[in-house]
Design a protein around this motif. Structure first.
Motif, mmCIF file in Angstrom:
data_model
loop_
_atom_site.group_PDB
_atom_site.id
_atom_site.type_symbol
_atom_site.label_atom_id
_atom_site.label_comp_id
_atom_site.label_asym_id
_atom_site.label_seq_id
_atom_site.Cartn_x
_atom_site.Cartn_y
_atom_site.Cartn_z
ATOM 1 N N GLY A 173 -0.926 -4.802 2.989
ATOM 2 C CA GLY A 173 -1.754 -3.967 2.575
ATOM 3 C C GLY A 173 -2.181 -3.861 0.763
ATOM 4 O O GLY A 173 -0.847 -3.227 0.437
ATOM 5 N N ARG A 209 1.055 -1.010 0.167
ATOM 6 C CA ARG A 209 0.047 0.328 -0.139
ATOM 7 C C ARG A 209 1.231 1.198 -0.304
ATOM 8 O O ARG A 209 0.728 2.346 -0.742
ATOM 9 C CB ARG A 209 -1.128 -0.053 1.374
ATOM 10 N N ALA A 228 -2.016 -2.871 -2.982
ATOM 11 C CA ALA A 228 -1.843 -1.597 -3.794
ATOM 12 C C ALA A 228 -3.527 -1.163 -3.739
ATOM 13 O O ALA A 228 -3.864 -1.772 -4.644
ATOM 14 C CB ALA A 228 -0.725 -1.680 -4.581
#
Length: 440
Positions: free
Chosen positions: A319, A292, A321
């Motif tokens: 997380g 992310r 992307a």
């Protein structure tokens, strides 16, 4: 951190304690009851309360103290501690101090729990030792402080003092590798090149040519053959190392630097150890995080560049992307670079990148960071049996991906600390020196 200056009459001002109010009420009732009932014995019973109330009122404070809390260090490594120091000014009226420090996750303190109290006349302001146990950015030093006057007549606070953001760098295990780079391509370094040049590694002996240095003459061969012969050596070059860290998800439980490690813990610490090793050898190292945060550090060398990589590793966010990082060109792979992919190999984009680079002839090494016994997070309302079945199916798909990578010639090795990738790098270096058939 700016000092805390309470407003007069505000919530952080001096206020009478419950003990003082109780002593005043009980003492007054005892004296009044003794006068009304004519019983002197009641006065004797109320005398201690009257004395405590009188001593508390006599030591009524006249100045509001100013508090300021600071940490000795704002950058730490996992398992290394710092000290939270509290400074006081205008605190002549205070006798006793209490500190209660907040305890965020993956942080240990001394005293245990971060609670400490002490008489100021005994040893000054008490200190709190804080030690983060996991990498990342941590808010340390948040606490509440209360002061008491002699005989506990008045209390100041509790006053909330904000903490300071601290960057916790991943620890680097003792890691040293003597394996050479598969395809070094640089200016100067410690890896043997496939081309001849000024170095220390023997490449061969050939007849003398104009321009050769006299110190390279091999007199033993020259006397035996009757013609001058010189010794040729391999050039020593540096190489580019690209670290690709998979931060799409974190599998397994993390108990800090002293306990069990999750997949992201293993990946971050392995990346820090590999980066430190190659930077110290003079190689150029780059970092790319698939996740992310899109953390990225370009190629560079030197201690300052190593610190940049460690800072980026400390700020990795978990997380997916916005767009899958499946494009090979986005990695910025150059000729002669070694790509080290640190991943639990449960994400399709990461496996696609490793396979594509291997087909292109790039030296790719996959470091498997999945813990030996990962425990997937199962929601409370989910069926445990179905979750276990889904996880087993995911492991079967993962084993198929690893077998396909091995068939393509991309080695996969589990991270087990120092010496993990030595043998793999040696095999890649030997394979790079073999003749290669190129289709046209």
């Amino acid at each position: 951190m700016s000092p805390v200056r309470p407003a007069p009459g505000g919530p952080a001002a001096w206020r009478p304690t419950t003990a003082l109010g109780r002593a005043l009420v009980v003492g007054a009732l005892g004296v009044v009851g003794a006068l009304l009932a004519g019983e002197p014995a009641v006065v004797v019973l109320a005398a201690p309360f009257v004395t405590l109330a009188a001593l508390g009122v006599v030591h009524r404070p006249t100045h509001d103290p100013v508090l300021d809390s600071r940490l000795d260090h704002l950058t730490l490594r996992e398992g290394v501690g710092t000290t939270s120091r509290l400074s006081l000014s205008d605190a002549e009226d205070a006798e006793y101090l209490v500190r209660v420090t907040g305890q965020p996750p993956y942080v240990v303190m001394r005293p245990s729990g971060g609670r400490v109290g002490r008489l100021l006349v005994d040893g000054g302001v008490p200190e709190v030792e804080i030690s983060p146990r996991r990498w990342g950015r941590r808010m340390l030093g948040e606490e509440k402080v209360a002061l008491y006057t002699p005989w506990a007549g008045y209390r100041f606070g509790p006053v909330g003092i904000g903490g300071q953001w601290t960057r916790v760098l991943p620890t680097t295990a003792p890691y040293d590798s003597r394996a050479e780079a598969p395809q070094p391509l640089g200016l100067v370094g410690a890896h043997r090149s496939r081309r001849t040049g000024n170095g220390t590694e023997l490449a061969g002996i050939r007849p003398f040519q104009p321009g050769d240095r006299l110190r390279r003459v091999n007199w033993r061969v020259s006397l035996r053959t009757g013609d001058l012969h010189v010794v040729t050596t391999r050039a020593e070059e540096d190489t580019g190392v690209l670290l690709v860290l998979d931060a799409l998800a974190d599998h397994g439980a993390s108990d800090g630097v002293d306990g069990a490690a999750s997949s992201l813990d293993l990946g971050v610490r392995a990346a820090a150890a590999i980066a430190e090793h190659h930077v110290r050898r003079g190689d150029r190292v780059a970092l790319r995080v698939v996740g992310r945060g899109h953390e990225q550090v370009g190629y560079g060398a030197g201690p300052r560049h190593l610190r940049r990589i460690q800072d980026r590793l400390a700020t990795v966010r978990i997380g997916a992307a916005a767009e899958p990082d499946s494009g090979v060109l986005q990695l910025g792979v150059t000729g002669g670079a070694v790509v080290v992919v640190l991943s639990p190999m449960l994400a399709e984009p990461v496996a696609t990148v490793a396979a594509t680079l291997t087909r292109r002839g790039v030296a790719v090494l996959v470091v498997d960071t999945l813990p030996p016994d990962p425990r997937p997070d199962v929601p409370e309302d989910a069926d445990a049996t179905l979750a276990a079945l889904a996880w087993r199916m995911r492991m079967v798909e993962r084993s198929v991906v690893l077998d396909r990578l091995a068939a393509l010639g991309c080695p996969v090795v589990a991270w087990r600390g120092p010496g993990t990738i030595d043998d793999v790098l040696r095999r890649l270096a030997r394979r790079a020196r073999l003749p290669r058939v190129v289709g046209r």
